[in-house]
Motif scaffolding. Structure first.
Motif, PDB file in Angstrom:
ATOM      1  N   LEU A   1      42.838  46.769  49.213  1.00  0.00           N
ATOM      2  CA  LEU A   1      42.106  45.734  49.937  1.00  0.00           C
ATOM      3  C   LEU A   1      40.602  45.857  49.734  1.00  0.00           C
ATOM      4  CD1 LEU A   1      44.059  45.685  53.324  1.00  0.00           C
ATOM      5  CD2 LEU A   1      44.197  44.019  51.468  1.00  0.00           C
TER       6      LEU A   1
ATOM      7  N   ARG B   1      40.975  38.062  50.116  1.00  0.00           N
ATOM      8  CA  ARG B   1      42.340  38.433  50.428  1.00  0.00           C
ATOM      9  C   ARG B   1      42.697  37.711  51.729  1.00  0.00           C
ATOM     10  NH1 ARG B   1      41.337  40.338  46.264  1.00  0.00           N
ATOM     11  NH2 ARG B   1      41.869  42.374  45.361  1.00  0.00           N
TER      12      ARG B   1
ATOM     13  N   ALA C   1      37.965  39.258  53.392  1.00  0.00           N
ATOM     14  CA  ALA C   1      39.391  39.430  53.690  1.00  0.00           C
ATOM     15  C   ALA C   1      39.644  38.750  55.026  1.00  0.00           C
ATOM     16  CB  ALA C   1      39.757  40.902  53.753  1.00  0.00           C
TER      17      ALA C   1
ATOM     18  N   ALA D   1      43.223  32.912  47.220  1.00  0.00           N
ATOM     19  CA  ALA D   1      43.322  34.272  47.744  1.00  0.00           C
ATOM     20  C   ALA D   1      44.774  34.729  47.738  1.00  0.00           C
ATOM     21  CB  ALA D   1      42.773  34.325  49.169  1.00  0.00           C
TER      22      ALA D   1
ATOM     23  N   VAL E   1      48.568  39.047  51.522  1.00  0.00           N
ATOM     24  CA  VAL E   1      48.977  40.441  51.693  1.00  0.00           C
ATOM     25  C   VAL E   1      49.557  40.602  53.098  1.00  0.00           C
ATOM     26  CG1 VAL E   1      48.217  42.842  51.713  1.00  0.00           C
ATOM     27  CG2 VAL E   1      47.139  41.203  50.147  1.00  0.00           C
TER      28      VAL E   1
ATOM     29  N   ALA F   1      50.974  42.356  47.735  1.00  0.00           N
ATOM     30  CA  ALA F   1      50.657  40.927  47.747  1.00  0.00           C
ATOM     31  C   ALA F   1      51.837  40.133  47.201  1.00  0.00           C
ATOM     32  CB  ALA F   1      49.410  40.666  46.910  1.00  0.00           C
TER      33      ALA F   1
END
Length: 294
Positions: free
Chosen positions: A107, A113, A185, A224, A227, A245
């Motif tokens: 990450l 993300r 993220a 993106a 996850v 992911a």
């Protein structure tokens, strides 16, 4: 619980820091007492939990479902009390009690993300520990709380590490999209029934459930990867699993992507049903002509 939250004089920061130093077994005992009080007093919410479990696990015995219902309330109370040490204990305590598993270090790679974080009881622990452990831009949607002191405490607690963007849900998802496009993220909890708007009906434990399509849409808008993050409470603290992911997601088909999300969530819930947030009326929005379930 509601009467407690209405108190005008919540504990101050010094008192919370002092309480955060209490042994974890003692704090967990306090949380269990809170859960027991909610179980006894919150009659309507208790009925929702039991109804959800009966709908999703009809094959389980009544005794097993009662055990899961009690576990739901107990863990809810314990997770609420655990915020004291998550947000006020020394940083090394948080690091020791919230264990990261899986490829969580990935990450830290640059680029956006989108974390799919279902409503397991450890979702606050996961956010706190990830923002502590990984030095990168973070952003998450925030549901304003009904009581001003609680709202301030939750907002400040979730911003404890890493200066993340805590975006009010009232402002919509535009702020989250901007943060993702800037390389953050994002922390998304899309597994609740938010009504028919921007939702599709797909199975959840075999029952058509209004499922928002924000996960595939945000992932597509920001390019993106998605996850999944699963956070469960245990006697040592929390176990946070950062899963690989998803490949081929989003697919461009919102219905197919919502099905995939719910199917994955079913598998994770089935591993330990009492860890999930059954207090929410997950099936309150029904397809046209369908019978109400609550």
């Amino acid at each position: 619980m509601d009467a407690l939250l209405r108190l005008r004089l919540p504990p101050g920061p010094a008192a919370l820091r002092l309480a955060a130093r209490l042994p974890l077994p003692l704090l967990r005992a306090v949380g269990a007492l809170l859960g027991a009080a909610l179980f006894a007093l919150a009659r309507r919410r208790r009925a929702v939990v039991r109804r959800n479990l009966a709908l999703c696990f009809p094959q389980a015995s009544a005794r097993q479902r009662r055990r899961w219902a009690w576990q739901t309330f107990r863990l809810f109370g314990q997770a609420f009390v655990d915020r004291v040490w998550l947000w006020h204990a020394p940083a090394h305590v948080v690091a020791a009690r919230v264990r990261l598993e899986g490829d969580w270090q990935a990450l830290a790679a640059p680029g956006p993300r989108l974390l799919f974080v279902p409503h397991f009881v450890g979702l606050d622990a996961a956010w706190t520990r990830l923002t502590q452990a990984i030095d990168r831009p973070w952003a998450g949607l925030y549901a304003p709380q009904a009581y001003p002191w609680l709202d301030r405490w939750v907002r400040h607690g979730r911003a404890r590490f890493g200066a993340p963007q805590v975006i009010s849900r009232r402002d919509g998802v535009r702020g989250l999209v901007r943060a993702l496009r800037a390389g953050a993220a994002g922390y998304l909890l899309p597994d609740m029934d938010l009504g028919p708007r921007q939702s599709v009906f797909v199975p959840f434990f075999g029952i058509p459930a209004a499922t928002v399509t924000s996960l595939p849409r945000l992932a597509a808008a920001a390019q993106a990867p998605v996850v999944p993050v699963i956070a469960r409470l245990d006697r040592h603290g929390y176990r946070v699993q950062v899963l690989p992911a998803w490949g081929g997601y989003p697919s461009g088909d919102d219905v197919a992507d919502a099905r995939r999300m719910n199917a994955a969530l079913e598998r994770w819930i089935a591993e330990d049903p009492g860890q999930y947030h059954w207090l929410h009326r997950r099936f309150k929005t029904r397809p046209p002509g369908a019978q109400r379930l609550y």
